[in-house]
Design a protein around this motif. Structure first.
Motif, PDB file in Angstrom:
ATOM      1  N   ALA A  94      28.383  26.653  38.362  1.00  0.00           N
ATOM      2  CA  ALA A  94      27.442  26.465  37.250  1.00  0.00           C
ATOM      3  C   ALA A  94      27.700  27.436  36.108  1.00  0.00           C
ATOM      4  O   ALA A  94      27.428  27.125  34.945  1.00  0.00           O
ATOM      5  N   ALA A  95      28.225  28.621  36.437  1.00  0.00           N
ATOM      6  CA  ALA A  95      28.396  29.675  35.426  1.00  0.00           C
ATOM      7  C   ALA A  95      29.707  29.563  34.663  1.00  0.00           C
ATOM      8  O   ALA A  95      29.960  30.357  33.758  1.00  0.00           O
ATOM      9  N   THR A  96      30.562  28.606  35.018  1.00  0.00           N
ATOM     10  CA  THR A  96      31.862  28.461  34.370  1.00  0.00           C
ATOM     11  C   THR A  96      31.976  27.098  33.695  1.00  0.00           C
ATOM     12  O   THR A  96      31.139  26.220  33.901  1.00  0.00           O
ATOM     13  N   THR A  97      33.038  26.931  32.917  1.00  0.00           N
ATOM     14  CA  THR A  97      33.205  25.694  32.156  1.00  0.00           C
ATOM     15  C   THR A  97      34.564  25.038  32.346  1.00  0.00           C
ATOM     16  O   THR A  97      34.796  23.957  31.804  1.00  0.00           O
ATOM     17  N   GLY A  98      35.475  25.653  33.078  1.00  0.00           N
ATOM     18  CA  GLY A  98      36.836  25.134  33.191  1.00  0.00           C
ATOM     19  C   GLY A  98      36.910  23.747  33.803  1.00  0.00           C
ATOM     20  O   GLY A  98      36.131  23.405  34.707  1.00  0.00           O
ATOM     21  N   ASP A  99      37.868  22.956  33.332  1.00  0.00           N
ATOM     22  CA  ASP A  99      38.126  21.646  33.940  1.00  0.00           C
ATOM     23  C   ASP A  99      38.628  21.814  35.369  1.00  0.00           C
ATOM     24  O   ASP A  99      38.339  20.992  36.238  1.00  0.00           O
ATOM     25  N   LEU A 100      39.406  22.871  35.594  1.00  0.00           N
ATOM     26  CA  LEU A 100      39.883  23.227  36.921  1.00  0.00           C
ATOM     27  C   LEU A 100      39.243  24.549  37.311  1.00  0.00           C
ATOM     28  O   LEU A 100      39.190  25.476  36.501  1.00  0.00           O
ATOM     29  N   VAL A 101      38.764  24.636  38.546  1.00  0.00           N
ATOM     30  CA  VAL A 101      38.106  25.852  39.018  1.00  0.00           C
ATOM     31  C   VAL A 101      38.862  26.378  40.232  1.00  0.00           C
ATOM     32  O   VAL A 101      39.097  25.643  41.195  1.00  0.00           O
ATOM     33  N   VAL A 102      39.259  27.645  40.157  1.00  0.00           N
ATOM     34  CA  VAL A 102      39.973  28.308  41.243  1.00  0.00           C
ATOM     35  C   VAL A 102      39.037  29.322  41.881  1.00  0.00           C
ATOM     36  O   VAL A 102      38.467  30.171  41.187  1.00  0.00           O
ATOM     37  N   PHE A 103      38.881  29.256  43.189  1.00  0.00           N
ATOM     38  CA  PHE A 103      38.046  30.207  43.922  1.00  0.00           C
ATOM     39  C   PHE A 103      38.946  31.163  44.693  1.00  0.00           C
ATOM     40  O   PHE A 103      39.864  30.736  45.402  1.00  0.00           O
ATOM     41  N   VAL A 104      38.683  32.456  44.543  1.00  0.00           N
ATOM     42  CA  VAL A 104      39.491  33.492  45.191  1.00  0.00           C
ATOM     43  C   VAL A 104      38.554  34.510  45.829  1.00  0.00           C
ATOM     44  O   VAL A 104      37.643  35.013  45.169  1.00  0.00           O
ATOM     45  N   ASP A 105      38.754  34.826  47.100  1.00  0.00           N
ATOM     46  CA  ASP A 105      37.950  35.859  47.758  1.00  0.00           C
ATOM     47  C   ASP A 105      38.206  37.212  47.103  1.00  0.00           C
ATOM     48  O   ASP A 105      39.327  37.509  46.670  1.00  0.00           O
ATOM     49  N   ALA A 106      37.171  38.047  47.062  1.00  0.00           N
ATOM     50  CA  ALA A 106      37.259  39.327  46.362  1.00  0.00           C
ATOM     51  C   ALA A 106      37.686  40.486  47.259  1.00  0.00           C
ATOM     52  O   ALA A 106      37.719  41.630  46.800  1.00  0.00           O
ATOM     53  N   ASP A 107      38.056  40.209  48.519  1.00  0.00           N
ATOM     54  CA  ASP A 107      38.436  41.299  49.426  1.00  0.00           C
ATOM     55  C   ASP A 107      39.925  41.332  49.718  1.00  0.00           C
ATOM     56  O   ASP A 107      40.370  42.024  50.647  1.00  0.00           O
ATOM     57  N   LEU A 108      40.722  40.614  48.931  1.00  0.00           N
ATOM     58  CA  LEU A 108      42.159  40.572  49.195  1.00  0.00           C
ATOM     59  C   LEU A 108      42.824  41.901  48.846  1.00  0.00           C
ATOM     60  O   LEU A 108      42.480  42.539  47.852  1.00  0.00           O
ATOM     61  N   VAL A 109      43.799  42.273  49.644  1.00  0.00           N
ATOM     62  CA  VAL A 109      44.569  43.500  49.434  1.00  0.00           C
ATOM     63  C   VAL A 109      45.971  43.116  48.979  1.00  0.00           C
ATOM     64  O   VAL A 109      46.595  42.211  49.541  1.00  0.00           O
ATOM     65  N   GLY A 110      46.488  43.796  47.950  1.00  0.00           N
ATOM     66  CA  GLY A 110      47.815  43.469  47.444  1.00  0.00           C
ATOM     67  C   GLY A 110      47.859  42.084  46.829  1.00  0.00           C
ATOM     68  O   GLY A 110      48.808  41.322  47.060  1.00  0.00           O
ATOM     69  N   PHE A 111      46.856  41.755  46.037  1.00  0.00           N
ATOM     70  CA  PHE A 111      46.730  40.414  45.470  1.00  0.00           C
ATOM     71  C   PHE A 111      47.936  40.047  44.615  1.00  0.00           C
ATOM     72  O   PHE A 111      48.398  40.823  43.778  1.00  0.00           O
ATOM     73  N   ASP A 112      48.435  38.835  44.801  1.00  0.00           N
ATOM     74  CA  ASP A 112      49.584  38.322  44.059  1.00  0.00           C
ATOM     75  C   ASP A 112      49.109  37.227  43.105  1.00  0.00           C
ATOM     76  O   ASP A 112      48.470  36.258  43.549  1.00  0.00           O
ATOM     77  N   PRO A 113      49.390  37.320  41.811  1.00  0.00           N
ATOM     78  CA  PRO A 113      48.942  36.275  40.880  1.00  0.00           C
ATOM     79  C   PRO A 113      49.518  34.902  41.198  1.00  0.00           C
ATOM     80  O   PRO A 113      48.984  33.885  40.761  1.00  0.00           O
ATOM     81  N   GLN A 114      50.606  34.882  41.990  1.00  0.00           N
ATOM     82  CA  GLN A 114      51.194  33.594  42.363  1.00  0.00           C
ATOM     83  C   GLN A 114      50.233  32.782  43.225  1.00  0.00           C
ATOM     84  O   GLN A 114      50.378  31.558  43.347  1.00  0.00           O
ATOM     85  N   PHE A 115      49.226  33.443  43.825  1.00  0.00           N
ATOM     86  CA  PHE A 115      48.194  32.705  44.556  1.00  0.00           C
ATOM     87  C   PHE A 115      47.529  31.697  43.633  1.00  0.00           C
ATOM     88  O   PHE A 115      47.362  30.517  43.965  1.00  0.00           O
ATOM     89  N   VAL A 116      47.114  32.161  42.454  1.00  0.00           N
ATOM     90  CA  VAL A 116      46.441  31.280  41.494  1.00  0.00           C
ATOM     91  C   VAL A 116      47.420  30.248  40.952  1.00  0.00           C
ATOM     92  O   VAL A 116      47.088  29.064  40.820  1.00  0.00           O
ATOM     93  N   VAL A 117      48.631  30.682  40.654  1.00  0.00           N
ATOM     94  CA  VAL A 117      49.659  29.771  40.147  1.00  0.00           C
ATOM     95  C   VAL A 117      49.904  28.644  41.157  1.00  0.00           C
ATOM     96  O   VAL A 117      49.934  27.459  40.801  1.00  0.00           O
ATOM     97  N   GLY A 118      50.070  29.015  42.418  1.00  0.00           N
ATOM     98  CA  GLY A 118      50.346  28.015  43.449  1.00  0.00           C
ATOM     99  C   GLY A 118      49.228  27.009  43.613  1.00  0.00           C
ATOM    100  O   GLY A 118      49.474  25.802  43.777  1.00  0.00           O
ATOM    101  N   LEU A 119      47.991  27.465  43.569  1.00  0.00           N
ATOM    102  CA  LEU A 119      46.848  26.561  43.728  1.00  0.00           C
ATOM    103  C   LEU A 119      46.709  25.605  42.553  1.00  0.00           C
ATOM    104  O   LEU A 119      46.268  24.469  42.708  1.00  0.00           O
ATOM    105  N   LEU A 120      47.099  26.071  41.371  1.00  0.00           N
ATOM    106  CA  LEU A 120      46.997  25.221  40.182  1.00  0.00           C
ATOM    107  C   LEU A 120      48.174  24.257  40.051  1.00  0.00           C
ATOM    108  O   LEU A 120      48.050  23.213  39.387  1.00  0.00           O
TER     109      LEU A 120
END
Length: 320
Positions: free
Chosen positions: A116-142
């Motif tokens: 409800a708080a966002t407006t994107g046509d595509l919405v990516v959900f990511v847990d906030a407890d990840l260690v060593g986060f890789d931006p390719q996570f978001v790239v891969g999901l999209l």
């Protein structure tokens, strides 16, 4: 393995390495598509800042793939909100979103409020407890969403190293997945047996689909979304992407028991029709070429009460 699951695995399983951020940024610009990233957070000050920083540096500023990064704070007692804001996220308190609907506890509530708080046509959900986060996570999901209009929802698959007193076990974790979620899916929704990580906290979808399904308030949210979106759009509209390795904190057995209970409740609420469970269980092994499915027959035979057997045998003897 069911033929339909085998076909789905071959057609709808991807690798995050197949796309670059720059390539997808061009694709989404050409389509005029907007992207929101949502991080549900509760007492995650140790990790949330680094995740937000990476997403903003790599996917907002360097390669303009993401339009907004929103952290939904579920009433953290630590500095989660301050750390996330300092890193560049827009932080919203779960109680301030759709206040007329009140607030219920649980991760699913934060995800629902994040939608409800966002407006994107595509919405990516990511847990906030990840260690060593890789931006390719978001790239891969999209990737699948921006390159195939027939795909509407993408789940992550990955190895989950399990931290123990003896060090890190390379392939472990996922205890609730293996002991609860996977057997339930294989038994009652066998068409979804190909999902390697059905409870993964990283996934992305088209808003037009996400807004049509309910969000379970607790830890059953991922299970519910998977089942409900498959019913809404069809299994072929769902996909999974191999992100490699995911590292995060691990919960106690007692906490996992509560999680399992919520997943069981979610599954039971969706089993409105009867029917015997399917006897096949599909599990997965990491190989040099990706993941390999291994099928097991877990069907059981139920014998009748002995008293009825003996009574029937006695009656038969008397008839003779």
């Amino acid at each position: 393995m069911r033929p339909d699951v085998h076909r789905w695995l071959r057609r709808r399983t991807f690798s995050a390495a197949s796309w670059s951020a720059a390539e997808l940024a061009d694709a989404r610009r050409a389509e005029g598509t907007t992207v929101s990233v949502v991080l549900p957070a509760l007492d995650e000050e140790a990790t949330v800042g680094a995740i937000v920083t990476v997403i903003r540096d790599e996917l907002v500023l360097r390669a303009p793939l993401v339009d907004e990064v929103v952290v939904v704070d579920s009433g953290s007692a630590d500095r989660t909100a301050a750390v996330a804001a300092a890193a560049g996220a827009r932080v919203v308190d779960v109680a301030d979103v759709l206040p007329a609907h009140g607030r219920v506890p649980g991760k699913g509530e934060a995800l629902w409020k994040g939608l409800a708080a966002t407006t994107g046509d595509l919405v990516v959900f990511v847990d906030a407890d990840l260690v060593g986060f890789d931006p390719q996570f978001v790239v891969g999901l999209l990737g699948p969403l921006l390159t195939d209009p027939g795909i509407g929802y993408v789940k992550a698959l990955y190895d989950r190293p399990l931290s123990t007193t003896e060090g890190i076990v390379p392939s472990g974790g996922g205890r609730v997945t293996e002991l609860v979620a996977r057997p339930l899916l294989n038994a009652f929704w066998p068409e979804l047996a190909g999902f390697v990580q059905p409870l993964s906290g990283e996934y992305a979808g088209r808003r037009e689909l996400l807004e049509q399904v309910p969000f379970v308030s607790g830890y059953g949210v991922e299970f519910g979304l998977l089942v409900d979106l498959a019913a809404l759009a069809g299994v072929d509209a769902l996909a999974q992407v191999d992100l490699g390795t995911r590292r995060h904190g691990h919960q106690s057995d007692a906490a996992l028991g509560r999680m399992a209970g919520q997943i069981l409740q979610t599954a039971m609420a969706r089993r409105l029709r009867g029917g015997a469970p399917a006897p096949e269980l599909l599990q997965f092994l990491r190989t040099g070429d990706g993941v390999e499915a291994v099928s097991w027959d877990v069907g059981v035979t139920e014998r009748p009460p002995m008293r009825t057997v003996l009574a029937a045998a006695g009656a038969q003897g008397r008839r003779r």
